[in-house]
Design an enzyme around this catalytic site. Sequence first.
Site, PDB file in Angstrom:
ATOM      1  N   GLY A   1       5.080  12.552  -1.200  1.00  0.00           N
ATOM      2  CA  GLY A   1       5.457  11.152  -1.349  1.00  0.00           C
ATOM      3  C   GLY A   1       4.285  10.354  -1.870  1.00  0.00           C
TER       4      GLY A   1
ATOM      5  N   GLN B   1      -0.833   2.851  -2.855  1.00  0.00           N
ATOM      6  CA  GLN B   1      -1.862   3.890  -2.979  1.00  0.00           C
ATOM      7  C   GLN B   1      -2.457   3.972  -4.381  1.00  0.00           C
ATOM      8  OE1 GLN B   1       0.876   6.937  -1.017  1.00  0.00           O
ATOM      9  NE2 GLN B   1      -1.131   7.727  -0.448  1.00  0.00           N
TER      10      GLN B   1
ATOM     11  N   CYS C   1      -2.288  12.613   4.300  1.00  0.00           N
ATOM     12  CA  CYS C   1      -2.093  11.488   3.385  1.00  0.00           C
ATOM     13  C   CYS C   1      -3.029  11.668   2.191  1.00  0.00           C
ATOM     14  CB  CYS C   1      -2.402  10.168   4.092  1.00  0.00           C
ATOM     15  SG  CYS C   1      -2.189   8.721   3.039  1.00  0.00           S
ATOM     16  N   LEU C   2      -2.488  11.452   1.003  1.00  0.00           N
ATOM     17  CA  LEU C   2      -3.310  11.579  -0.206  1.00  0.00           C
ATOM     18  C   LEU C   2      -4.427  10.540  -0.230  1.00  0.00           C
ATOM     19  CD1 LEU C   2      -0.455  12.250  -2.793  1.00  0.00           C
ATOM     20  CD2 LEU C   2      -2.070  13.925  -1.856  1.00  0.00           C
TER      21      LEU C   2
ATOM     22  N   HIS D   1       6.321   7.035   6.666  1.00  0.00           N
ATOM     23  CA  HIS D   1       4.917   7.064   6.214  1.00  0.00           C
ATOM     24  C   HIS D   1       4.747   6.177   4.967  1.00  0.00           C
ATOM     25  CE1 HIS D   1       1.068   9.444   5.396  1.00  0.00           C
ATOM     26  NE2 HIS D   1       1.305   8.902   4.209  1.00  0.00           N
ATOM     27  N   GLU D   2       5.677   6.275   4.019  1.00  0.00           N
ATOM     28  CA  GLU D   2       5.550   5.504   2.759  1.00  0.00           C
ATOM     29  C   GLU D   2       5.800   4.016   2.977  1.00  0.00           C
ATOM     30  OE1 GLU D   2       4.093   7.157   0.736  1.00  0.00           O
ATOM     31  OE2 GLU D   2       4.704   9.191   1.238  1.00  0.00           O
TER      32      GLU D   2
ATOM     33  N   HIS E   1       2.746   2.429   4.202  1.00  0.00           N
ATOM     34  CA  HIS E   1       1.803   2.110   3.120  1.00  0.00           C
ATOM     35  C   HIS E   1       2.120   0.756   2.498  1.00  0.00           C
ATOM     36  CE1 HIS E   1      -0.799   5.571   2.577  1.00  0.00           C
ATOM     37  NE2 HIS E   1       0.215   6.424   2.489  1.00  0.00           N
TER      38      HIS E   1
HETATM   39  O1  GNR Z   1       1.787  14.756   0.811  1.00  0.00           O
HETATM   40  C1  GNR Z   1       1.976  14.225   1.907  1.00  0.00           C
HETATM   41  N1  GNR Z   1       2.322  14.990   2.960  1.00  0.00           N
HETATM   42  C2  GNR Z   1       2.764  14.474   4.170  1.00  0.00           C
HETATM   43  C3  GNR Z   1       2.855  15.351   5.234  1.00  0.00           C
HETATM   44  C4  GNR Z   1       3.299  14.902   6.459  1.00  0.00           C
HETATM   45  C5  GNR Z   1       3.662  13.590   6.630  1.00  0.00           C
HETATM   46  C6  GNR Z   1       3.553  12.701   5.576  1.00  0.00           C
HETATM   47  C7  GNR Z   1       3.118  13.143   4.348  1.00  0.00           C
HETATM   48  S1  GNR Z   1       3.030  12.036   3.022  1.00  0.00           S
HETATM   49  C8  GNR Z   1       1.763  12.774   2.056  1.00  0.00           C
HETATM   50  C9  GNR Z   1       1.631  12.052   0.729  1.00  0.00           C
HETATM   51  C10 GNR Z   1       1.166  10.642   0.984  1.00  0.00           C
HETATM   52  O2  GNR Z   1       0.061  10.347   1.333  1.00  0.00           O
HETATM   53  N2  GNR Z   1       2.078   9.713   0.861  1.00  0.00           N
HETATM   54  O3  GNR Z   1       1.746   8.435   1.147  1.00  0.00           O
HETATM   55 NI    NI Z   2       0.086   8.546   2.531  1.00  0.00          NI
END
Ligand code: GNR
Ligand code: NI
Length: 178
Positions: free
Chosen positions: A47, A52, A92-93, A134-135, A138
């Site tokens: 995601g 980001q 998270c990236l 999670h997104e 952000h």
């Molecule tokens: O790549 C991602 N893997 C992930 C694994 C577990 C819970 C959430 C994520 S999201 C993350 C990519 C990212 O940072 N999206 O904002």
């Molecule tokens: Ni993230």
Amino acid sequence: AMARLTILHFPDPRLRIKARPLPSVTAETRQLMDDMLETMYAAEGIGLAATQVGVDQRVLVIDVSEGRNEPRCYANPEILSRDGTERSQEGCLSVPGYYEEVERAEFVRFRALDRDGNAIEFETGGLLAVCIQHEIDHLDGKLFVDYLSDLKRRRIRKKLEKEQREERDRARDSVPAI
Ligand code: GNR
Ligand code: NI
């Protein structure tokens, strides 16, 4: 043509900006979605939120499929309701190299505009539900490290600040001096 965007890293203050809703989905929005997908696939993420990549708009992309061939693009996403709780490992990236347990809702009812600007709504669980939460965090300026202890978050921040300093110095040293 698609372009790869730069992913901001914690503790960049731009990750704390609350993104603004879109009045509508335009060709420009679709270009952003495509660029975000290219960036997400290149980084091997499931995601990516516009925050980001330094864009102050409520846009996110997701692909939780095994084959990495089921892209989802959403604007103005909303969670209408949540059910149950579940803990899972998150990464998270924008926080590279760290994976920690986070508690989220197990199921969410989700509404957004799709890539064509049509309103969609569905209920989901599993990894897609985790990723949606999670997104959307952000887009509200929130990171998964905010759910950790102050001590853990501080350790992660210091380590990433050091890595970013070293990376900046390497970049500077690779430029010929005049
Ligand atoms: O790549 C991602 N893997 C992930 C694994 C577990 C819970 C959430 C994520 S999201 C993350 C990519 C990212 O940072 N999206 O904002
Ligand atoms: Ni993230």
